[in-house]
Write an enzyme that holds these catalytic residues in place. Structure first.
Site, mmCIF file in Angstrom:
data_model
loop_
_atom_site.group_PDB
_atom_site.id
_atom_site.type_symbol
_atom_site.label_atom_id
_atom_site.label_comp_id
_atom_site.label_asym_id
_atom_site.label_seq_id
_atom_site.Cartn_x
_atom_site.Cartn_y
_atom_site.Cartn_z
ATOM 1 N N SER A 103 0.827 -1.200 0.000
ATOM 2 C CA SER A 103 0.000 0.000 0.000
ATOM 3 C C SER A 103 0.870 1.262 0.000
ATOM 4 C CB SER A 103 -0.936 -0.071 1.211
ATOM 5 O OG SER A 103 -1.899 0.932 1.169
ATOM 6 N N ASP A 128 -9.380 -5.178 -5.575
ATOM 7 C CA ASP A 128 -8.844 -4.114 -4.714
ATOM 8 C C ASP A 128 -9.383 -2.768 -5.169
ATOM 9 O OD1 ASP A 128 -7.294 -2.326 -3.242
ATOM 10 O OD2 ASP A 128 -5.483 -3.547 -3.410
ATOM 11 N N HIS A 153 -7.407 -5.516 -1.069
ATOM 12 C CA HIS A 153 -6.251 -4.826 -0.491
ATOM 13 C C HIS A 153 -5.526 -5.586 0.620
ATOM 14 C CE1 HIS A 153 -4.179 -1.023 -0.750
ATOM 15 N NE2 HIS A 153 -4.133 -0.931 0.558
#
Ligand SMILES: *[C@@H]1O[C@H](CO)[C@@H](O)[C@H](O)[C@H]1NC(C)=O
Length: 406
Positions: A178, A348, A381
Site C-alpha cells: 500500500s 482491490d 487490499h
C-alpha cells in the site's frame, strides 16, 4: 457492530480514517501469543514465542525522528550458517510492522522469508506505536506531525534502508504494501536508495488514485480537502481518538454514504482473511498517522497526478519547493534495470486495477526482464498481507523473484 466495524476499518488501509468501538466488537483475544503484551515489545510478545530469534534496533532520521526496527535474522529454530540476504518490509498507512506478523508463521511474510533463507528487517513508520520518539519534539506537539508521505519517502526510507545496508554490508530486497509502495516508487523516481536496493516487490501498489471512485472514498477525500483542513491543522490523526471519531461520524452522515455497506462498495471483497487474524488486526493494528498524510492522499485522488504535498498557496509552495506548484514525481525516471515485482488484486478498490495500469504505463520502458506484474483476480487490499493462502498465491513467486535477482 462487529461486521460494521470490520467494514469500516478496512477503509483505513489506504487513507481514509474511521473510528469504531473496537473493544466492544471484539471481546475475545486470539492469535498473537499475548497481544496486550505487545506493549512490551514485538520480540518478546510476538516473534520469540513462534520460535524465532529477534533483535530490536533504532535509527534516527535526518529530521530527528527515532524509529524502531525489528530483525528476524534466522529461520525458525535458528542456526543455518552462511550469509543471508537482507529484506526490508515496509507497511502501509494506519498500520505498523505487525502487518507482516499477524498470521501463523507458515502464512506470515516475515516468518516465511526467514524460513526461506532471508535476514528479515521490519520497519515501523514515524508516529506509529513503536516509533513515536523524536530528538526534540513530543507527539503532543503539533510540529511533530508536520509531515506527509513525502517525508516518509525522503527521510524514513533512507534511514531504515541505510541502517540495514550498514549492518549487513549488503544491498537489500524491499517489500512494500500500500503506502509502502508509493513511498518506494517516489524515492526511486528521484534516484534515491537505488544504489542500496537489489529488487523491490510492491504489494497492492498505490501510486495513482484516479479510479478510486466509490462514494465513501470521495466523501473522505473531500473531508480531507483544504476547506475542512483548517479545523484540523497540523495534527495527529489517531483513528481511535477524538479526531477519528468525529471524522467517521461526519462522513457517515454525508448523503450517499452508506457506512453499513462498505465491503462491497469501497474496498472490494477481501477473499481470504482469517477471522482470528482480523480480530487482532482490528484490536491492535489501527495506528496513527499525520492529518497531512491523509490530505496528501486526498490531493492525489482529486488531481490525478503524483506530486508532492500541496501547501495550499503558491507562496507556501514557493517557500517549500521554490516553485508555485508542488513538483511532480516522475515514475518513469525509476532506473529501468531495477528489478520490480508488482502484485495487485482484481478486487482491490483502493489500488484499483485501472490505476495500476496507469502505473504500469509509466513503467512501459522498463527493461522487460526486470519487471513482473501479477494480477490476482480474487484478491483485495488486505489479502496481500493477511490472506491465508498468500504464501502460495503471492509469496512463493516473490521469493523466486528475489532469488533470481540476488
Ligand atoms: C486462523 O488463525 C488461527 C490463529 O492463528 C489459526 O489457529 C488457524 O489455523 C487459522 N486458520 C487458517 C485457515 O489458517
Amino acid at each position: 457492530m462487529g461486521f460494521r466495524c470490520w467494514l469500516l476499518v478496512i477503509t483505513f488501509v489506504l487513507s481514509m480514517g474511521f473510528h469504531c468501538e473496537l473493544a466492544e466488537a471484539h471481546g475475545q483475544r486470539q492469535p498473537l501469543q499475548s497481544p496486550e503484551a505487545a506493549d512490551d515489545g514485538v520480540c518478546t510478545a510476538v516473534v520469540n514465542p513462534q520460535g524465532y530469534e529477534c533483535q530490536e534496533y533504532e535509527v534516527k532520521t535526518q529530521d530527528g525522528y527515532i524509529l524502531t526496527m525489528h530483525r528476524i535474522p534466522q529461520a525458525r529454530g535458528g542456526g543455518s550458517a552462511g550469509k543471508r540476504q537482507p529484506v526490508l518490509l515496509q507497511h502501509g498507512v494506519l498500520m505498523d510492522g505487525l502487518t507482516w506478523l499477524l498470521n501463523p508463521p507458515q502464512q506470515s511474510l516475515a516468518f516465511v522469508l526467514a524460513d526461506n533463507g532471508f535476514d528479515v528487517w521490519i520497519t515501523h513508520g514515524r508516529g506509529t506505536r513503536w516509533s513515536r520518539r523524536h530528538e526534540s519534539l513530543d507527539t503532543s506537539d503539533p510540529a511533530y506531525w508536520a509531515w506527509s508521505w513525502d517525508e516518509l519517502a525522503s527521510y524514513d526510507l533512507p534511514a531504515t534502508v541505510g541502517l540495514v545496508f550498514q549492518q549487513t554490508g549488503q544491498k537489500l530486497h524491499y517489500v512494500g504494501h500500500s503506502m509502502g509502495t508509493l513511498t518506494a516508487l517516489s524515492a526511486f523516481s528521484e534516484g534515491k536508495l537505488v544504489d542500496k536496493i537489489k529488487s523491490a516487490a510492491l504489494l497492492s501498489p498505490v501510486a495513482y488514485l484516479t479510479y478510486m471512485t466509490t462514494p465513501i472514498g470521495i466523501a473522505a477525500a473531500s473531508a480531507f480537502s483544504g476547506e475542512t483542513l483548517g479545523a484540523l491543522g497540523v495534527a495527529e490523526f489517531d483513528p481511535k481518538g477524538a479526531v477519528g471519531t468525529n471524522f467517521l461520524e461526519s462522513v457517515c452522515a454525508m448523503p450517499g454514504v452508506n457506512c453499513y455497506d462498505l465491503m462491497a462498495s469501497f474496498t472490494g471483497p477481501n477473499c481470504c482473511l482469517n477471522d482470528s487474524t482480523v480480530n487482532v488486526y482490528l484490536k491492535y493494528e489501527l495506528q496513527p498517522t499525520s492529518v497531512r498524510t491523509l490530505v496528501h492522499f486526498s490531493q492525489t485522488f482529486r488531481r490525478g497526478g503524483i506530486t508532492k504535498y500541496d501547501y495550499g498557496s503558491s507562496m507556501a509552495n514557493m517557500a517549500a519547493y521554490g516553485e508555485s506548484s508542488p513538483p511532480e514525481y516522475h515514475i518513469s525516471n525509476i532506473p529501468h534495470d531495477l528489478p520490480l515485482l508488482l502484485s495487485y488484486g482484481g478486487g482491490d478498490m483502493l489500488s484499483d486495477v485501472k490505476d495500476v495500469q496507469l502505473l504500469l504505463n509509466d513503467l512501459r520502458n522498463h527493461d522487460a526482464d526486470k519487471l513482473v506484474a501479477q494480477l490476482v483476480e480474487e484478491y483485495a487490499h488486505l489479502d496481500f498481507v493477511m490472506g491465508v493462502n498468500a504464501k502460495q498465491v503471492v509469496y512463493d513467486g516473490l521469493i523466486a523473484f528475489f532469488y533470481k535477482h540476488s
